[in-house]
Scaffold this motif. Structure first.
Motif, PDB file in Angstrom:
ATOM      1  N   ALA A 124     -50.833  10.386  34.583  1.00 48.10           N
ATOM      2  CA  ALA A 124     -50.856   9.093  35.258  1.00 48.10           C
ATOM      3  C   ALA A 124     -49.485   8.452  35.240  1.00 48.10           C
ATOM      4  CB  ALA A 124     -51.888   8.177  34.589  1.00 48.10           C
ATOM      5  N   CYS A 125     -48.798   8.553  34.078  1.00 54.83           N
ATOM      6  CA  CYS A 125     -47.445   7.995  33.989  1.00 54.83           C
ATOM      7  C   CYS A 125     -46.498   8.724  34.928  1.00 54.83           C
ATOM      8  CB  CYS A 125     -46.929   8.081  32.551  1.00 54.83           C
ATOM      9  SG  CYS A 125     -47.797   6.960  31.412  1.00 54.83           S
ATOM     10  N   ALA A 126     -46.694  10.045  35.022  1.00 51.52           N
ATOM     11  CA  ALA A 126     -45.801  10.825  35.867  1.00 51.52           C
ATOM     12  C   ALA A 126     -46.004  10.514  37.343  1.00 51.52           C
ATOM     13  CB  ALA A 126     -46.006  12.312  35.613  1.00 51.52           C
ATOM     14  N   GLN A 127     -47.224  10.064  37.693  1.00 53.09           N
ATOM     15  CA  GLN A 127     -47.548   9.833  39.088  1.00 53.09           C
ATOM     16  C   GLN A 127     -47.421   8.363  39.484  1.00 53.09           C
ATOM     17  OE1 GLN A 127     -51.460  11.454  39.397  1.00 53.09           O
ATOM     18  NE2 GLN A 127     -50.805  13.569  39.165  1.00 53.09           N
ATOM     19  N   SER A 128     -47.039   7.495  38.555  1.00 50.97           N
ATOM     20  CA  SER A 128     -46.879   6.085  38.823  1.00 50.97           C
ATOM     21  C   SER A 128     -45.477   5.644  38.419  1.00 50.97           C
ATOM     22  CB  SER A 128     -47.912   5.255  38.057  1.00 50.97           C
ATOM     23  OG  SER A 128     -49.223   5.652  38.401  1.00 50.97           O
ATOM     24  N   SER A 129     -44.973   4.605  39.082  1.00 49.03           N
ATOM     25  CA  SER A 129     -43.650   4.105  38.729  1.00 49.03           C
ATOM     26  C   SER A 129     -43.535   2.636  39.081  1.00 49.03           C
ATOM     27  CB  SER A 129     -42.564   4.904  39.455  1.00 49.03           C
ATOM     28  OG  SER A 129     -42.616   4.670  40.852  1.00 49.03           O
ATOM     29  N   ILE A 130     -42.767   1.922  38.293  1.00 47.39           N
ATOM     30  CA  ILE A 130     -42.418   0.539  38.556  1.00 47.39           C
ATOM     31  C   ILE A 130     -40.907   0.425  38.433  1.00 47.39           C
ATOM     32  CG2 ILE A 130     -42.596  -1.852  37.801  1.00 47.39           C
ATOM     33  CD1 ILE A 130     -45.382  -1.276  36.832  1.00 47.39           C
ATOM     34  N   THR A 131     -40.271  -0.138  39.447  1.00 43.72           N
ATOM     35  CA  THR A 131     -38.821  -0.235  39.491  1.00 43.72           C
ATOM     36  C   THR A 131     -38.391  -1.690  39.489  1.00 43.72           C
ATOM     37  OG1 THR A 131     -38.671   1.824  40.762  1.00 43.72           O
ATOM     38  CG2 THR A 131     -36.752   0.369  40.799  1.00 43.72           C
ATOM     39  N   LEU A 132     -37.497  -2.028  38.583  1.00 43.58           N
ATOM     40  CA  LEU A 132     -36.836  -3.336  38.591  1.00 43.58           C
ATOM     41  C   LEU A 132     -35.556  -3.201  39.396  1.00 43.58           C
ATOM     42  CD1 LEU A 132     -36.421  -6.272  37.535  1.00 43.58           C
ATOM     43  CD2 LEU A 132     -35.214  -5.249  35.588  1.00 43.58           C
ATOM     44  N   TYR A 133     -35.357  -4.064  40.398  1.00 42.97           N
ATOM     45  CA  TYR A 133     -34.181  -3.962  41.253  1.00 42.97           C
ATOM     46  C   TYR A 133     -33.666  -5.358  41.582  1.00 42.97           C
ATOM     47  CZ  TYR A 133     -37.194  -5.379  45.135  1.00 42.97           C
ATOM     48  OH  TYR A 133     -38.047  -6.079  45.944  1.00 42.97           O
ATOM     49  N   GLY A 134     -32.481  -5.427  42.149  1.00 40.38           N
ATOM     50  CA  GLY A 134     -31.984  -6.739  42.532  1.00 40.38           C
ATOM     51  C   GLY A 134     -30.579  -6.719  43.098  1.00 40.38           C
ATOM     52  N   VAL A 135     -30.114  -7.910  43.449  1.00 43.96           N
ATOM     53  CA  VAL A 135     -28.788  -8.121  44.020  1.00 43.96           C
ATOM     54  C   VAL A 135     -28.191  -9.373  43.397  1.00 43.96           C
ATOM     55  CG1 VAL A 135     -27.463  -8.598  46.108  1.00 43.96           C
ATOM     56  CG2 VAL A 135     -29.481  -7.131  46.245  1.00 43.96           C
ATOM     57  N   LEU A 136     -26.904  -9.301  43.055  1.00 44.24           N
ATOM     58  CA  LEU A 136     -26.132 -10.473  42.661  1.00 44.24           C
ATOM     59  C   LEU A 136     -24.959 -10.588  43.630  1.00 44.24           C
ATOM     60  CD1 LEU A 136     -26.082  -9.950  38.793  1.00 44.24           C
ATOM     61  CD2 LEU A 136     -27.208 -11.826  39.988  1.00 44.24           C
ATOM     62  N   ASP A 137     -24.898 -11.696  44.354  1.00 44.99           N
ATOM     63  CA  ASP A 137     -23.848 -11.881  45.355  1.00 44.99           C
ATOM     64  C   ASP A 137     -23.267 -13.282  45.204  1.00 44.99           C
ATOM     65  OD1 ASP A 137     -22.467 -12.566  47.796  1.00 44.99           O
ATOM     66  OD2 ASP A 137     -23.483 -10.909  48.789  1.00 44.99           O
ATOM     67  N   THR A 138     -21.996 -13.377  44.854  1.00 43.99           N
ATOM     68  CA  THR A 138     -21.315 -14.659  44.738  1.00 43.99           C
ATOM     69  C   THR A 138     -19.995 -14.597  45.493  1.00 43.99           C
ATOM     70  OG1 THR A 138     -20.185 -14.070  42.681  1.00 43.99           O
ATOM     71  CG2 THR A 138     -22.340 -15.098  42.484  1.00 43.99           C
ATOM     72  N   PHE A 139     -19.501 -15.752  45.940  1.00 44.66           N
ATOM     73  CA  PHE A 139     -18.254 -15.763  46.698  1.00 44.66           C
ATOM     74  C   PHE A 139     -17.553 -17.109  46.563  1.00 44.66           C
ATOM     75  CE2 PHE A 139     -21.407 -17.450  49.650  1.00 44.66           C
ATOM     76  CZ  PHE A 139     -20.744 -18.513  50.255  1.00 44.66           C
ATOM     77  N   ALA A 140     -16.264 -17.087  46.835  1.00 49.36           N
ATOM     78  CA  ALA A 140     -15.491 -18.309  47.015  1.00 49.36           C
ATOM     79  C   ALA A 140     -15.319 -18.492  48.514  1.00 49.36           C
ATOM     80  CB  ALA A 140     -14.136 -18.202  46.328  1.00 49.36           C
ATOM     81  N   GLY A 141     -15.720 -19.657  49.027  1.00 50.18           N
ATOM     82  CA  GLY A 141     -15.712 -19.881  50.467  1.00 50.18           C
ATOM     83  C   GLY A 141     -14.893 -21.093  50.870  1.00 50.18           C
ATOM     84  N   TYR A 142     -14.357 -21.013  52.084  1.00 51.03           N
ATOM     85  CA  TYR A 142     -13.600 -22.126  52.665  1.00 51.03           C
ATOM     86  C   TYR A 142     -14.097 -22.349  54.083  1.00 51.03           C
ATOM     87  CZ  TYR A 142      -9.814 -24.547  55.098  1.00 51.03           C
ATOM     88  OH  TYR A 142      -9.078 -25.423  55.870  1.00 51.03           O
ATOM     89  N   GLN A 143     -14.363 -23.605  54.440  1.00 41.12           N
ATOM     90  CA  GLN A 143     -14.734 -23.973  55.800  1.00 41.12           C
ATOM     91  C   GLN A 143     -13.967 -25.216  56.220  1.00 41.12           C
ATOM     92  OE1 GLN A 143     -18.984 -24.392  56.328  1.00 41.12           O
ATOM     93  NE2 GLN A 143     -19.340 -22.192  56.198  1.00 41.12           N
TER      94      GLN A 143
END
Length: 377
Positions: free
Chosen positions: A26-45
């Motif tokens: 059952a463990c071999a046939q099941s999976s849970i994945t933790l995923y994500g994105v971190l996006d930061t920037f310095a901006g000028y307008q």
């Protein structure tokens, strides 16, 4: 010395071994994945705001992608079938706050079953337009520089969505969506209908999507259509994209969607009572790989207002990105946006974040620049 085992002891040992093997399978046939994105920037307008020349320098997030974390899982239930789910939360890495104060899993929250028939999903889901748009623009339909993102206000997510994804045939997939409106005595009130298809034919990618959303009384409808293509010429891609809708974020036209991009108060429902005027957005862009790690790109977009207001706009943007690793990328963007008539289009990035953008006065231009870093996990 000879030992003996009672029958019931042997049965218990055998049962325990069978259960252990079953649990391992059952463990071999099941999976849970933790995923994500971190996006930061310095901006000028820079733009005229309130009759004054105004500059904004901000440390913000959601430049190239919206920061998020999620849990994605699958379980093989046999016979070629599997259960799947996805829970996804948007957040602001500069403060730790939720992206959407009205809900925790604001980006996705669905469960589904996949099999030979394709896949059925139930819950809050990304629209095909949101998913397709990322691949129809050299700037990924994000950052200050993407006019396609700033002009074309497709609905990004829908609640209570029942979706069917076909099996792939000839490198093509079709999907159909129906969002239950929740209006007593009506299947159409507050409902959202979608149909879409995408196809990869060698170096050519094609996408087409349609959305139709009704207000609770089914008296006002938002209609959106998206089409586009990309061509991989070996050192990069060429992109063409088109979007048409009677809904747009521009202060002078009215906004038929009460919840643009699916990010606002869900109690309002998907459609307001005042429809906007039809607009058509055209985008052409290209990118070029200088090295396996470094890429440059440029884009031009134009939005045509079909109403008597004639509130058109155009935008030019350029991007340079460099991959520090498979998961980490730095990017730089420059952009110029011109509003005609009394239009008030603005540069927004992957999603609107308080304090990271300016709203120009009617008919005034805007310039912008970003330097950011994006990490995937």
């Amino acid at each position: 010395m000879k030992t003996s085992m009672k029958p019931n002891q042997g049965y218990r040992l055998l049962s325990g071994a069978v259960l252990a093997v079953a649990a391992a399978n059952a463990c071999a046939q099941s999976s849970i994945t933790l995923y994500g994105v971190l996006d930061t920037f310095a901006g000028y307008q820079s733009a005229q705001v309130g009759g004054k020349s105004t500059q904004l320098v901000a440390l913000a997030n959601n430049g190239e992608m919206t920061s998020r974390w999620g849990l994605r899982g699958t379980e093989d239930i046999g016979g070629g079938y599997s259960m799947r789910f996805d829970l996804e939360n948007g957040f602001d890495p500069s403060t730790g706050a939720q992206q959407n104060a009205y809900r925790f899993f604001d980006r996705q929250a669905w469960v589904g079953v996949a099999g030979p028939f394709g896949e059925l999903r139930f819950g809050r889901q990304n629209t095909p337009m949101f998913y397709y748009a990322i691949g129809l623009d050299a700037l990924g339909s994000a950052t200050y520089g993407s006019g396609y993102n700033d002009f074309a206000n497709w609905l990004s997510r829908v609640d209570n969505d029942v979706a069917w994804f076909s099996p792939k045939f000839a490198n093509t997939q079709v999907e159909l969506h129906y969002s239950v409106g929740g209006v007593p005595g009506s299947l159409a009130g507050n409902a959202v209908y979608q149909a879409a298809a995408q196809s990869q034919q060698g170096p050519l990618y094609l996408a087409l999507a349609y959305l139709n959303a009704a207000n609770p009384a089914n008296s006002v409808r938002v209609q959106e259509i998206m089409a586009g293509a990309t061509y991989d010429y070996g050192h990069g891609k060429l992109y063409l994209a088109w979007f048409r809708a009677n809904d747009v974020i521009s202060a002078t036209t009215g906004n038929a969607l009460a919840n643009p991009a699916g990010k606002y108060n869900p109690a309002l429902g998907p459609v307001g009572n005042v429809p906007g005027n039809y607009h058509s957005t055209y985008s052409v862009s290209a990118d070029y790989r200088l090295t396996p790690q470094a890429t440059i790109g440029a884009a031009y977009a134009y939005i045509k207002d079909d109403s008597s207001l004639d509130n058109n706009a155009e935008q030019i943007g350029a991007i340079a990105s460099y991959s520090l690793s498979k998961r980490t990328q730095v990017y730089g963007v420059v952009s110029w946006l011109k509003n005609f008539g009394t239009a008030q289009f603005r540069m927004t990035g992957a999603s609107i974040t308080t304090g990271s953008l300016l709203s120009p006065d009617p008919g005034h231009n805007e310039t912008g620049a970003q330097i950011g870093i994006r990490h995937l996990f």
